[in-house]
Design a protein around this motif. Sequence first.
Motif, PDB file in Angstrom:
ATOM      1  N   SER A 425       0.822  -1.200   0.000  1.00  0.00           N
ATOM      2  CA  SER A 425       0.000   0.000   0.000  1.00  0.00           C
ATOM      3  C   SER A 425       0.863   1.260   0.000  1.00  0.00           C
ATOM      4  CB  SER A 425      -0.925  -0.014   1.219  1.00  0.00           C
ATOM      5  OG  SER A 425      -1.703   1.152   1.290  1.00  0.00           O
ATOM      6  N   MET A 426       1.883   1.271   0.864  1.00  0.00           N
ATOM      7  CA  MET A 426       2.728   2.456   1.008  1.00  0.00           C
ATOM      8  C   MET A 426       3.533   2.736  -0.247  1.00  0.00           C
ATOM      9  SD  MET A 426       3.438   4.731   3.355  1.00  0.00           S
ATOM     10  CE  MET A 426       4.677   5.829   4.025  1.00  0.00           C
ATOM     11  N   TRP A 427       4.225   1.710  -0.733  1.00  0.00           N
ATOM     12  CA  TRP A 427       5.108   1.907  -1.883  1.00  0.00           C
ATOM     13  C   TRP A 427       4.349   1.925  -3.212  1.00  0.00           C
ATOM     14  CZ3 TRP A 427      10.380   2.847  -1.861  1.00  0.00           C
ATOM     15  CH2 TRP A 427      11.000   2.790  -0.608  1.00  0.00           C
ATOM     16  N   GLY A 428       3.301   1.112  -3.294  1.00  0.00           N
ATOM     17  CA  GLY A 428       2.590   1.035  -4.564  1.00  0.00           C
ATOM     18  C   GLY A 428       1.578   2.139  -4.776  1.00  0.00           C
ATOM     19  N   VAL A 429       1.005   2.674  -3.684  1.00  0.00           N
ATOM     20  CA  VAL A 429      -0.038   3.689  -3.812  1.00  0.00           C
ATOM     21  C   VAL A 429       0.471   5.064  -3.395  1.00  0.00           C
ATOM     22  CG1 VAL A 429      -2.357   4.389  -3.088  1.00  0.00           C
ATOM     23  CG2 VAL A 429      -1.834   1.965  -3.400  1.00  0.00           C
ATOM     24  N   ARG A 430       0.943   5.196  -2.126  1.00  0.00           N
ATOM     25  CA  ARG A 430       1.271   6.536  -1.628  1.00  0.00           C
ATOM     26  C   ARG A 430       2.430   7.181  -2.387  1.00  0.00           C
ATOM     27  NH1 ARG A 430       2.473   8.170   4.621  1.00  0.00           N
ATOM     28  NH2 ARG A 430       0.500   7.041   4.855  1.00  0.00           N
ATOM     29  N   LEU A 431       3.552   6.488  -2.469  1.00  0.00           N
ATOM     30  CA  LEU A 431       4.739   7.123  -3.057  1.00  0.00           C
ATOM     31  C   LEU A 431       4.568   7.381  -4.548  1.00  0.00           C
ATOM     32  CD1 LEU A 431       7.651   5.311  -1.199  1.00  0.00           C
ATOM     33  CD2 LEU A 431       6.631   7.535  -0.746  1.00  0.00           C
ATOM     34  N   THR A 432       3.918   6.445  -5.219  1.00  0.00           N
ATOM     35  CA  THR A 432       3.682   6.652  -6.657  1.00  0.00           C
ATOM     36  C   THR A 432       2.818   7.888  -6.892  1.00  0.00           C
ATOM     37  OG1 THR A 432       3.822   4.264  -7.024  1.00  0.00           O
ATOM     38  CG2 THR A 432       2.801   5.592  -8.760  1.00  0.00           C
ATOM     39  N   ALA A 434       2.275  10.341  -4.710  1.00  0.00           N
ATOM     40  CA  ALA A 434       2.927  11.539  -4.177  1.00  0.00           C
ATOM     41  C   ALA A 434       3.926  12.110  -5.179  1.00  0.00           C
ATOM     42  CB  ALA A 434       3.629  11.215  -2.864  1.00  0.00           C
ATOM     43  N   TRP A 435       4.715  11.245  -5.777  1.00  0.00           N
ATOM     44  CA  TRP A 435       5.690  11.709  -6.774  1.00  0.00           C
ATOM     45  C   TRP A 435       4.986  12.371  -7.959  1.00  0.00           C
ATOM     46  CZ3 TRP A 435       6.353   9.932 -11.855  1.00  0.00           C
ATOM     47  CH2 TRP A 435       7.482  10.443 -12.510  1.00  0.00           C
ATOM     48  N   TRP A 436       3.876  11.782  -8.373  1.00  0.00           N
ATOM     49  CA  TRP A 436       3.171  12.297  -9.544  1.00  0.00           C
ATOM     50  C   TRP A 436       2.430  13.596  -9.222  1.00  0.00           C
ATOM     51  CZ3 TRP A 436      -2.360  11.126 -10.971  1.00  0.00           C
ATOM     52  CH2 TRP A 436      -2.669  11.635 -12.244  1.00  0.00           C
ATOM     53  N   LEU A 437       1.714  13.611  -8.102  1.00  0.00           N
ATOM     54  CA  LEU A 437       0.899  14.783  -7.765  1.00  0.00           C
ATOM     55  C   LEU A 437       1.729  15.969  -7.274  1.00  0.00           C
ATOM     56  CD1 LEU A 437      -2.079  13.021  -5.919  1.00  0.00           C
ATOM     57  CD2 LEU A 437      -2.078  13.974  -8.227  1.00  0.00           C
ATOM     58  N   SER A 438       2.901  15.701  -6.678  1.00  0.00           N
ATOM     59  CA  SER A 438       3.716  16.806  -6.163  1.00  0.00           C
ATOM     60  C   SER A 438       4.236  17.706  -7.275  1.00  0.00           C
ATOM     61  CB  SER A 438       4.899  16.252  -5.360  1.00  0.00           C
ATOM     62  OG  SER A 438       5.792  15.544  -6.198  1.00  0.00           O
ATOM     63  N   LYS A 439       4.392  17.159  -8.464  1.00  0.00           N
ATOM     64  CA  LYS A 439       4.919  17.955  -9.576  1.00  0.00           C
ATOM     65  C   LYS A 439       3.994  19.102  -9.943  1.00  0.00           C
ATOM     66  CE  LYS A 439       7.562  14.172 -11.645  1.00  0.00           C
ATOM     67  NZ  LYS A 439       8.861  14.807 -11.362  1.00  0.00           N
ATOM     68  N   GLU A 440       2.689  18.887  -9.810  1.00  0.00           N
ATOM     69  CA  GLU A 440       1.736  19.927 -10.194  1.00  0.00           C
ATOM     70  C   GLU A 440       1.102  20.624  -8.991  1.00  0.00           C
ATOM     71  OE1 GLU A 440      -2.257  20.465 -13.043  1.00  0.00           O
ATOM     72  OE2 GLU A 440      -1.142  18.561 -12.985  1.00  0.00           O
ATOM     73  N   THR A 448      -2.630  14.601  -0.465  1.00  0.00           N
ATOM     74  CA  THR A 448      -3.743  13.919  -1.136  1.00  0.00           C
ATOM     75  C   THR A 448      -3.392  12.457  -1.368  1.00  0.00           C
ATOM     76  OG1 THR A 448      -4.430  15.967  -2.234  1.00  0.00           O
ATOM     77  CG2 THR A 448      -5.185  13.891  -3.195  1.00  0.00           C
ATOM     78  N   ALA A 449      -2.159  12.215  -1.800  1.00  0.00           N
ATOM     79  CA  ALA A 449      -1.700  10.835  -1.990  1.00  0.00           C
ATOM     80  C   ALA A 449      -1.730  10.069  -0.675  1.00  0.00           C
ATOM     81  CB  ALA A 449      -0.288  10.840  -2.576  1.00  0.00           C
TER      82      ALA A 449
END
Length: 477
Positions: A425-432, A434-440, A448-449
């Motif tokens: 859950s942590m590595w597959g959902v949150r970090l993925t 977070a990395w994507w949403l933080s850019k925008e 949100t992630a």
Amino acid sequence: MTRQEKMRLIVQLSIPSILAQISATVMFFIDAAMVGHLGARATASIGLVESTTWLMGGLGSAVNMGFSVQVAHFIGANDFEGARRVLRQALVCCFLWSLFLSLSAIAVHDYLPYWLGGSADIAHDASLYFMYIGIFGIFFQMEGLAGSMLKCSGNMKVPSALNILMCCMDVAFNYIFIYLMNLGVAGAAYGTGMAELITASLMLWFLLCRSDMLGLFTERSKLKDERPDYKKRRQHVTADKRPKHVFHFSTFFFQLRSFRPTADVVGTAIKIGAPMGLQHLLMGGAQIVSTIIVAPLGTVAIAANSLAITVESLCYMPGYGIAEAATTLVGQGIGAGQRMLTRSFAYMSVGLGIAVMTMMGVLMFIFAPELMSLMSPVASIVSEGAFALRIEAFAEPMFAAAIVCNGVFVGAGDTLKPAVMSLLSMWGVRLTLAWWLSKEYGLKGVWTAMAIELTFRGIIFLSRLWKGNWNKSLLKA
């Protein structure tokens, strides 16, 4: 037991633990608030290494639980000598483990801030804070071990009272070291370390010299094992003739041999604690990666993220208090072989946790700006942190489900599959995300992630509670 009696017992065990968890959170809250008023740079220094200190604490907690769950099972089976045998070995193993963690923290403290993406203006304070927290980690480990053992024996009041005392001492020591001695960020570490040292000493004294079930240096513990009619006999003994808690040096040296770790106890501790340790390691690693994602967003974002996490912990710490009660009740129920009672305790504990944290989430959503303003006078930090907290408030019910379900699984000794579920859950959902949403979206995207991942984790943990084989040891019995 009736439903009302079971709920009353859960609440009675939960309230002291909740108060202790909240007091510990208040301690971090006070640390952050005191340092926060020194400026954004000081706050960012602690925030940068905060996730790594959590990782160290989590690894220590996993070792503690590997032994304390065994103690709960022995107590549930009325085997008090077996419980004390585990305790003796736990003292040795946990001390050696904490020494290893402290030496590791000292070895990497100069490099850690730069590994995490910190800038030179905060690296010095961050490295000093991490080094001192690592050194004082030995006291944190032993305080946590003693507290876990007392709670597994059903004694929630003493650990809770001592944790509240630790909070008060932390305030006093922080004021002395941060302001009177003008030590700044390092003073926060000194204050926390001194509070932990005193609390660990008191906690160990209550465990080893005052506990009827687990005391190693008491006459009562021997009397309880050697005489089956102990309780009946004790009722007819006057207060002045009852065995007193006395420390005997001869008994201590005789018992030194029994402190030597054995394969069966250590093997079981590894079986229970290793998945939890791996979970804390990879979850802590994920928190560190999350810090690396936030670090490029700037000093304000780092400070707001750190302070918002501290404020949010006020919301979820009641869940951890209820989870500790669930661990105790489920662990003793497993030891006693009471299948239906154990399942009932599990379901009712999870329901109570969801109810309490939902209410806390509503309060956090309403008062987010006011809570953040207590932490920092910087308007930009308050604004960023309050928005993040309001995002997170929607995830609190399912976060509660994940926390308390995990406490149930730990009490049953079922730690491997929940650890794998948390990691995926942590590595597959949150970090993925977070990395994507933080850019925008910056820090808002990171939180949100986090909210999405916590909701997902709660759902899969509830599914395992209802349909999984977490109580397989009871099924075998």
